[in-house]
Design a protein around this motif. Sequence first.
Motif, short mmCIF file in Angstrom:
data_model
loop_
_atom_site.label_atom_id
_atom_site.label_comp_id
_atom_site.label_asym_id
_atom_site.label_seq_id
_atom_site.Cartn_x
_atom_site.Cartn_y
_atom_site.Cartn_z
N SER A 147 0.86 -1.18 0.00
CA SER A 147 0.00 0.00 0.00
C SER A 147 0.89 1.23 0.00
CB SER A 147 -0.92 0.01 1.22
OG SER A 147 -0.16 0.10 2.42
N SER A 148 0.40 2.30 -0.59
CA SER A 148 1.19 3.52 -0.64
C SER A 148 0.27 4.73 -0.66
CB SER A 148 2.08 3.54 -1.89
OG SER A 148 1.30 3.59 -3.07
N ARG A 149 0.79 5.83 -0.22
CA ARG A 149 0.05 7.07 -0.30
C ARG A 149 1.03 8.24 -0.32
NH1 ARG A 149 -0.08 5.69 5.10
NH2 ARG A 149 0.20 7.37 6.63
N LEU A 150 0.58 9.32 -0.91
CA LEU A 150 1.38 10.54 -0.98
C LEU A 150 0.70 11.60 -0.13
CD1 LEU A 150 3.92 11.57 -2.35
CD2 LEU A 150 2.52 12.36 -4.26
N THR A 151 1.44 12.17 0.79
CA THR A 151 0.90 13.19 1.69
C THR A 151 1.90 14.33 1.78
OG1 THR A 151 -0.02 13.55 3.90
CG2 THR A 151 1.78 11.96 3.73
N THR A 152 1.82 15.11 2.83
CA THR A 152 2.75 16.23 3.02
C THR A 152 3.38 16.16 4.40
OG1 THR A 152 1.08 17.73 3.91
CG2 THR A 152 1.35 17.68 1.50
N ILE A 201 3.65 15.58 -9.01
CA ILE A 201 3.30 15.79 -10.42
C ILE A 201 2.45 14.61 -10.87
CG2 ILE A 201 4.17 16.10 -12.77
CD1 ILE A 201 6.76 17.21 -11.57
N ALA A 202 1.21 14.88 -11.21
CA ALA A 202 0.28 13.85 -11.69
C ALA A 202 0.17 12.71 -10.69
CB ALA A 202 0.71 13.33 -13.06
N GLY A 203 0.15 13.08 -9.42
CA GLY A 203 0.00 12.07 -8.38
C GLY A 203 1.25 11.31 -8.05
N ARG A 204 2.38 11.75 -8.59
CA ARG A 204 3.65 11.07 -8.32
C ARG A 204 4.61 12.02 -7.62
NH1 ARG A 204 2.36 10.04 -13.68
NH2 ARG A 204 1.59 7.93 -14.08
N MET A 205 5.50 11.44 -6.83
CA MET A 205 6.49 12.22 -6.09
C MET A 205 7.76 12.30 -6.92
SD MET A 205 7.75 11.41 -2.20
CE MET A 205 8.89 12.44 -1.31
N VAL A 206 8.18 13.50 -7.27
CA VAL A 206 9.30 13.68 -8.20
C VAL A 206 10.29 14.70 -7.62
CG1 VAL A 206 9.99 14.34 -10.53
CG2 VAL A 206 7.77 13.24 -10.16
N THR A 207 11.55 14.27 -7.55
CA THR A 207 12.64 15.18 -7.19
C THR A 207 13.47 15.42 -8.44
OG1 THR A 207 12.72 14.31 -4.93
CG2 THR A 207 14.64 15.54 -5.70
N PRO A 208 13.62 16.67 -8.89
CA PRO A 208 14.35 16.93 -10.13
C PRO A 208 15.82 16.55 -10.00
CG PRO A 208 13.87 18.97 -8.98
CD PRO A 208 13.09 17.90 -8.28
N ARG A 209 16.40 16.18 -11.14
CA ARG A 209 17.80 15.77 -11.15
C ARG A 209 18.73 16.95 -10.91
NH1 ARG A 209 19.42 12.40 -16.24
NH2 ARG A 209 21.37 12.43 -15.06
N GLY A 210 18.33 18.17 -11.30
CA GLY A 210 19.20 19.32 -11.15
C GLY A 210 18.42 20.54 -10.73
N TYR A 211 19.13 21.57 -10.28
CA TYR A 211 18.46 22.74 -9.74
C TYR A 211 17.95 23.69 -10.82
CZ TYR A 211 19.69 21.14 -5.15
OH TYR A 211 19.78 20.39 -4.02
N ARG A 212 18.40 23.50 -12.06
CA ARG A 212 17.81 24.30 -13.14
C ARG A 212 16.32 23.98 -13.26
NH1 ARG A 212 22.34 23.68 -17.96
NH2 ARG A 212 24.05 24.73 -16.86
N TRP A 213 16.00 22.68 -13.21
CA TRP A 213 14.59 22.27 -13.26
C TRP A 213 13.84 22.82 -12.06
CZ3 TRP A 213 12.38 16.75 -12.29
CH2 TRP A 213 11.02 16.72 -12.66
N GLN A 214 14.52 22.84 -10.92
CA GLN A 214 13.88 23.34 -9.69
C GLN A 214 13.41 24.78 -9.91
OE1 GLN A 214 16.45 23.36 -6.32
NE2 GLN A 214 15.10 24.67 -5.09
N GLU A 215 14.27 25.60 -10.52
CA GLU A 215 13.89 27.00 -10.73
C GLU A 215 12.75 27.09 -11.74
OE1 GLU A 215 17.40 29.03 -11.85
OE2 GLU A 215 18.38 28.77 -9.90
N GLY A 216 12.75 26.23 -12.76
CA GLY A 216 11.69 26.26 -13.75
C GLY A 216 10.37 25.77 -13.20
N ALA A 217 10.42 24.93 -12.15
CA ALA A 217 9.20 24.37 -11.58
C ALA A 217 8.55 25.31 -10.59
CB ALA A 217 9.51 23.03 -10.91
#
Length: 561
Positions: free
Chosen positions: A514-519, A544-560
């Motif tokens: 079982s799994s769940r995504l919370t805060t 993102i779309a019900g999935r937990m995603v950590t970006p590979r780099g901080y450039r994406w972080q700024e864009g997100a």
Amino acid sequence: MIGLISATAAGAAARDRLAAAWPDRTRVYEGRPLADAVRAACAECEQLVCFLATGAVVRLVAPLLGDKASDPGVVCVDEGGRFAVSLVGGHAGGANELARAVGEVLGARPVVTTATDAVHLPGLDTLGLPVEGDVAAVSRALLDGEAVALRAEVSWPLPPLPVADEGAYTLRVTDRLVEPGAREVVLRPPTLVVGVGASKGAPVEEVLGVIEGALREAGLSAASVAGLATVDAKAGEPGIVAAARRLGVPVVTYAAGELARVEVPNPSGAPLAAVGTPSVAEAAALLGGGELLVPKRKSAGRPATATCAVVRRPGRGRLAVVGLGPGARDLLTPRAKAELRRASVLVGLDQYVDRIRDLLRPGTRVLESGLGAEEERARTAVAEARRGQAVALIGSGDAGVYAMASPALAEASDDIDVVGVPGVTAALAAGAVLGAPLGHDHVSISLSDLHTPWDVIERRVRAAAEADLVVTFYNPRSRGRDWQLPKALGILAEHREPVTPVGVVRNASRADESSRLTTLAALDPATVDMMTVVTVGNTATREIAGRMVTPRGYRWQEGAR
């Protein structure tokens, strides 16, 4: 080399797939009649894969076969690519393993009818040791459940075999020069090391003669010689190199300074003057340890141009530390399965043993215990390996991550061989369920203070929080430890927003997963137990779309943002 032969377009397509997968191991035979192709392949290759009907292959290869020791391994693949059938040379020719390998490449089901393989018994001719005697009769006795006595005169880590203390049939493990008796098989483990010294230009006949004479007079088998040992200065001596080639063993060399430090019963001034050590043969044989069975002896030439000495080295036990993965059978790696089948002794937590008991071969001795006996299991596994056994010590996930590898290797020394078999960890299995929470730097921290003081754990949690690392908590909460997880989450909350994604996965990869995504703010620690993995994102982690995603780099972080 593996010869590939086909007759139809479908067979040629499958043939070409195999050739593309194994470009350095295969040779395609085409553009000639099938009989000529098979004849050429048998002459030039050790194994054949024929994309033909088994009946056709039987008729084609039958006139070319000699005996089990020399026949090629032949595998047939049907027109539909559904089956890879081991037809000839299952053990000696390697057809059984070839069928399995072909099946993996082509998606075909391997079909192996060799009796021992069918019931998961290791064939006596597949143990990697020279074998003599009535192999067929003793193998049949093992298959039929008749009593087969094991007489191990020297220790060696054999795979599991259903043997007894007494029986009408005998399996004898010895390096002695003995003839197998009726209903007996003799296995020759490579326990003997022959130290060799030679004058420049010593003829191979003289080197080989002194070796064979020493073994014969001591009642030792040349089939148990593991290698020749000598001084570096003689590494290329033609007589020594040729003698090793004829015996089918390697030459190991040592520096003169190393040999000079070995205490020997028969030092001499001649080798000291010639190569810088008072002993070559005895010192080279003894350098790896063991019992001196034959002191230095000289060859029969006048003058003698070669010397030798023989040492028996004890069989080194083998400890495989095996990670079983998070629970799902398809996440147990092929290497782990192979080690489980190889082990004659299995050591593990009882609930983990139950998960893989069906994979064990008949004759495997199982030493299982309950929770909380980790150090005892580690000591037991190492002790069994030191007795010369082939041991598998199992742990869930990866055995090196919060599991059995650490206590076992802390107990082990260099007197045994240790093999690590990686496994899929709970953090990785949970991460795959959640999405990609471990896409950037991350850390795993166990919240159990049974082995680590809480102040140490707290410092590590605080450091991870300050470093903005994704954190996976193992052992987050139990009935007796209900405050550590809230405390750890509070430390992370000092550095992260309340909306930071948190993934909670229980029994990752198992039937009741079982799994769940919370805060971070919404997670209720009371819903977590010891079967749960809790992953807390860093400041860049997003849902993102019900999935937990950590970006590979901080450039994406700024864009997100």
